[in-house]
Write an enzyme that holds these catalytic residues in place. Sequence first.
Site, PDB file in Angstrom:
ATOM      1  CG  LEU A 116     119.013  48.856  -5.304  1.00  0.00           C
ATOM      2  CD1 LEU A 116     119.066  50.341  -4.987  1.00  0.00           C
ATOM      3  CD2 LEU A 116     117.705  48.288  -5.119  1.00  0.00           C
ATOM      4  CG  ASP A 117     114.975  46.436 -10.630  1.00  0.00           C
ATOM      5  OD1 ASP A 117     115.795  45.380 -10.869  1.00  0.00           O
ATOM      6  OD2 ASP A 117     113.806  46.233 -10.392  1.00  0.00           O
ATOM      7  CE  LYS A 118     118.343  53.112 -17.410  1.00  0.00           C
ATOM      8  NZ  LYS A 118     118.484  53.000 -18.928  1.00  0.00           N
ATOM      9  CG  HIS A 200     113.004  42.673 -12.218  1.00  0.00           C
ATOM     10  ND1 HIS A 200     113.559  43.652 -12.253  1.00  0.00           N
ATOM     11  CD2 HIS A 200     112.875  42.433 -13.647  1.00  0.00           C
ATOM     12  CE1 HIS A 200     114.033  44.303 -13.198  1.00  0.00           C
ATOM     13  NE2 HIS A 200     113.674  43.448 -14.260  1.00  0.00           N
ATOM     14  CE  LYS A 203     110.687  47.512 -10.416  1.00  0.00           C
ATOM     15  NZ  LYS A 203     111.847  47.587 -11.317  1.00  0.00           N
TER      16      LYS A 203
END
Length: 249
Positions: A116-118, A200, A203
Site C-alpha cells: 500500500l502506498d505510504k 500506484h 491513482k
Amino acid sequence: MTGQAEEKRCFALAERLQKLIAAAGLCSRRTAEEWIAAGRVRVNGETATVGQSADPETDTICVDGVPVTPPERRVYLMLNKPEGVVSASTDKRDTTVVDLIGDAYPRRELFPVGRLDKTSTGFVLLTDDGTFAHDILAPRRHVSKTYTVVIDTPLTEEMKAGFAAGVTLADGTALSPAEASALTPDGLTVRVLLRQGVYHQIKRMFGVYGAGVNALHRDAIGGLALDESLAPGQWRELTADEVAKITTG
Ligand code: URA
C-alpha cells in the site's frame, strides 16, 4: 506493539501441550492429556502438568524421553496500516509495517504481502510464508483487493465503463478489468475492486480521467475484510479459516 498485548490482540506461539503432541502426529489430544496426567511428558526436563502450554520454538517437549517435533507453524497477520508508514520490512527513514509488529515474533522473518502506498491506509497482510505470499500475488490467482477511495471529481459512467473494460495507463500499460461504484450520492467516495497489483494502480487509473485521489483505504483482500475493531496501527493474528478466506472472493 501499540498496546495490543493488554487487549489480547496478538496470539502467543505457545499452545496447549496436548495440542502440540497431537499435531506432531503421535496420538489424539485426549490420549496426549492422559500421557501428561501419567507424568510421561516433560517440558525442558520438568514433568508437565495437565493444562500446561509450551512454545514449540523455544521449549523442548519430550514424551517418554523422546523429543517431539510439531510441524512448522506459519504466521499470518492482519494490520490496519496508518498513514505515513511504508509497506516494507526495513527502511532507513520511515516506520515500516514490520516495525509496527514490534518484537512479538523475534524468530520470524515477517514481510508484507503486496504494497500500500505510504499515504494509503487499511488492510496489510504480513506473513513469514513465502509460498503463500507468492501464490496470492500470482496474476493467475486474481485475488481481489477492495478499496474505499476518495476522489476529487465525481465518479462518471465513463470511468466505470473504462475500468470495467480495462484502462490503458499513460505509459501504455493495459490493465485488467476493475470495478468501481459510488458509495456516496456526490460520487466522491468510491469502492474500487482490483484483481491485480500495479504500482500506484488506483491513482493512475483515476489519473487517466483527470481525477485525483485524496484518500485510499484497503478494506479487504479476497474474501477477508479488515477487522473494523483494529485501530490504525493495530494488528492481530489470522485464524486458519480467515487465511482460507483470502483466496476466495
Ligand atoms: N493503488 C494505489 O494507487 N495506491 C495504493 O496504495 C493501492 C492501490
